[in-house]
Design an enzyme around this catalytic site. Sequence first.
Site, short mmCIF file in Angstrom:
data_model
loop_
_atom_site.label_atom_id
_atom_site.label_comp_id
_atom_site.label_asym_id
_atom_site.label_seq_id
_atom_site.Cartn_x
_atom_site.Cartn_y
_atom_site.Cartn_z
CB SER A 266 21.72 -46.90 25.95
OG SER A 266 22.37 -47.55 27.02
CG HIS A 342 31.57 -45.46 34.98
ND1 HIS A 342 30.39 -45.17 35.62
CD2 HIS A 342 31.26 -46.34 33.99
CE1 HIS A 342 29.42 -45.86 35.06
NE2 HIS A 342 29.91 -46.57 34.06
NE ARG A 351 30.07 -53.05 33.72
CZ ARG A 351 29.60 -52.07 32.93
NH1 ARG A 351 28.53 -52.30 32.18
NH2 ARG A 351 30.18 -50.89 32.91
CG ASP A 397 33.63 -50.07 27.02
OD1 ASP A 397 32.99 -51.12 26.84
OD2 ASP A 397 33.09 -48.95 27.09
N1 AMX Z 1 41.35 -39.93 30.33
C1 AMX Z 1 41.67 -38.62 30.43
N2 AMX Z 1 40.87 -37.68 30.98
C2 AMX Z 1 39.73 -38.12 31.49
C3 AMX Z 1 39.33 -39.47 31.49
C4 AMX Z 1 40.21 -40.39 30.86
N3 AMX Z 1 39.91 -41.68 30.75
N4 AMX Z 1 38.15 -39.59 32.08
C5 AMX Z 1 37.78 -38.34 32.46
N5 AMX Z 1 38.73 -37.46 32.09
C6 AMX Z 1 38.68 -36.02 32.23
C7 AMX Z 1 37.46 -35.49 31.47
O1 AMX Z 1 37.74 -35.40 30.07
C8 AMX Z 1 37.21 -34.18 32.15
O2 AMX Z 1 38.16 -33.26 31.66
P1 AMX Z 1 37.71 -31.74 31.29
O3 AMX Z 1 37.16 -31.20 32.56
O4 AMX Z 1 38.96 -31.12 30.83
O5 AMX Z 1 36.65 -31.88 30.23
C9 AMX Z 1 37.58 -34.51 33.60
O6 AMX Z 1 38.43 -35.66 33.56
C10 AMX Z 1 36.39 -34.79 34.48
O7 AMX Z 1 35.61 -35.80 33.88
P2 AMX Z 1 34.94 -36.92 34.80
O8 AMX Z 1 33.98 -36.24 35.72
O9 AMX Z 1 35.99 -37.75 35.42
O10 AMX Z 1 34.22 -37.85 33.76
P3 AMX Z 1 32.77 -37.75 33.18
O11 AMX Z 1 31.82 -38.29 34.19
O12 AMX Z 1 32.48 -36.39 32.64
O13 AMX Z 1 32.84 -38.72 31.93
C11 AMX Z 1 33.59 -40.67 30.83
C12 AMX Z 1 32.93 -40.11 32.10
C13 AMX Z 1 33.47 -42.20 30.88
C14 AMX Z 1 32.86 -40.16 29.60
C15 AMX Z 1 35.08 -40.25 30.82
O14 AMX Z 1 35.73 -40.78 31.94
C16 AMX Z 1 35.78 -40.65 29.55
O15 AMX Z 1 35.76 -39.90 28.56
N6 AMX Z 1 36.47 -41.85 29.53
C17 AMX Z 1 37.10 -42.33 28.35
C18 AMX Z 1 36.05 -42.91 27.38
C19 AMX Z 1 35.42 -44.17 27.94
O16 AMX Z 1 36.09 -45.05 28.45
N7 AMX Z 1 34.08 -44.30 27.82
C20 AMX Z 1 33.37 -45.53 28.27
C21 AMX Z 1 32.33 -45.25 29.29
C22 AMX Z 1 31.62 -46.52 29.73
C23 AMX Z 1 30.55 -46.93 28.73
O17 AMX Z 1 29.49 -46.32 28.64
N8 AMX Z 1 30.79 -47.94 27.97
#
Ligand code: AMX
Length: 461
Positions: A266, A342, A351, A397
């Site tokens: 954002s 994250h 947080r 979150d």
């Molecule tokens: N549960 C299960 N698997 C997860 C995970 C979780 N909470 N977080 C990451 N992974 C997986 C990814 O899906 C990815 O799998 P893939 O290679 O098969 O696609 C792998 O782990 C590597 O991802 P990463 O490098 O750890 O994460 P990222 O930097 O690409 O993405 C985020 C970060 C937050 C999008 C991811 O951790 C996620 O989807 N979390 C759940 C949703 C969430 O909580 N979002 C809130 C973010 C904070 C915000 O902006 N409010």
Amino acid sequence: MNKNTAAHFNSICDCLPDSRGKLSSVLHAKLAEKIPPMRQRVRNLVTNYGSVKIDEVTVAHLYGGNRGVKTLVSDISYIDQKEGIRLRGYTIQEVIHALPRVEGEEYPLVGGLYYLLLTSEIPTLEEALQVECEWRNRSELPRYMLQSLKALPRDTHPMTMFSHAILSMQHESIFAKRYEEGSLRKENFWETWLEDSLNLTAKLPTIAATIYNIKNRVDDYVVPDPDLDWASNFAYMIGKGDNQDYKELCKLYFIIHSDHEGANASAHTTHLVSSTLSDVYYSCSAGMNALAGPLHGLANQGCLRWLLRLRDNFSSFPTREQLEEFVWDWLNAGQVVPGYGHAVLRTTDPRFTVQVAFADKHCPDDELIRLVKLVYEVVPGILQQLGKVSNPWPNVDAVTGALQYHYGVQELDIYTVMFGVSRILGLSANSVWTRALGYPLERPKAMTTSMLEDIINVNLD
Ligand code: AMX
């Protein structure tokens, strides 16, 4: 706010001019003092060290969302992987501790936080109250916005309404008007940008509360209470004015979501759009569209939905073993655990920690809060076992929704709007400084896949 402070608040407000369209007093003066030396500092860096390499870009970066590549500057906040966010150099705990608060209240005034973000200084109580007064004087919503919000289809997502409401006020941009008239010099852009930012940020709690009310309550405009601060007014306008604990939670919530380094989706969106000199309304509305995505701000509603699903899956509070089985089934079905992981952090988000501390004090026996804590005991270990998750720890979150739910804000789709109300404090503060330092139009370079293959000297077609 107690009686004495409300009186003080009102006396400060009464001394201020009707500030709409005029230069805000306290913030303008402080920024006018801070901007020239910062301009000089940046000019020196670019002139004398402009060719120093900061980072390298690889093929994986190009296809991987430029993850981690250092390409932006923001002096307002920085995320340390292990420590979490620092706002103007202060950790979340330090910010909460250092900002001024009204006597007898638990959390600081958000007006003080905005002062800190903009000026890098911890304000006095009087300075924080002056920002609150500026906001109070500018908080009235235009009628056309109310009408246009009401005209949207009933099932419009609150984030769409929020972005729409902000954009609808664009024609009020003082920067855009003055720019079109040709009456602005580049070095003064920031002044009108600050005015637009104050006009927009002042209205955010009222916009969010109005959206909440249109969707869920009285379908009408609740006028802000002039004796209440910016954050407490949100609580009041959604019908929770009698609950001091909820007002405190609002202050905490709006402080901790305000900024999270200049390169998150954002913030980066807002920065990009404002670099075209699209004003605060255009650029913050665009930033809200990025925040609305499920991998970003929408995660808070997804997180609570998951917790409710978890709760409803069991007839009584689950055991640790039951929770482990539930989480594995969830992951094996190809889902992510919301609230965990994250892009930058590699530790428990502070947080999250400060909200859990709030919950421990105010609602330790709440069923969802107890679930949040059990999930925290179980999920990181499981995510570590997956072997691919960069950060197995909770983000902000993982608990926000449970707290809102406890206080009766159970309409999940408003949570991201509340996140947005806070985040625009950081977005607008960043963009005031971006204009002050005269950053140019952002324009990286895109390449084709064939060009990349040529550079590497392979053809994988
Ligand atoms: N549960 C299960 N698997 C997860 C995970 C979780 N909470 N977080 C990451 N992974 C997986 C990814 O899906 C990815 O799998 P893939 O290679 O098969 O696609 C792998 O782990 C590597 O991802 P990463 O490098 O750890 O994460 P990222 O930097 O690409 O993405 C985020 C970060 C937050 C999008 C991811 O951790 C996620 O989807 N979390 C759940 C949703 C969430 O909580 N979002 C809130 C973010 C904070 C915000 O902006 N409010």
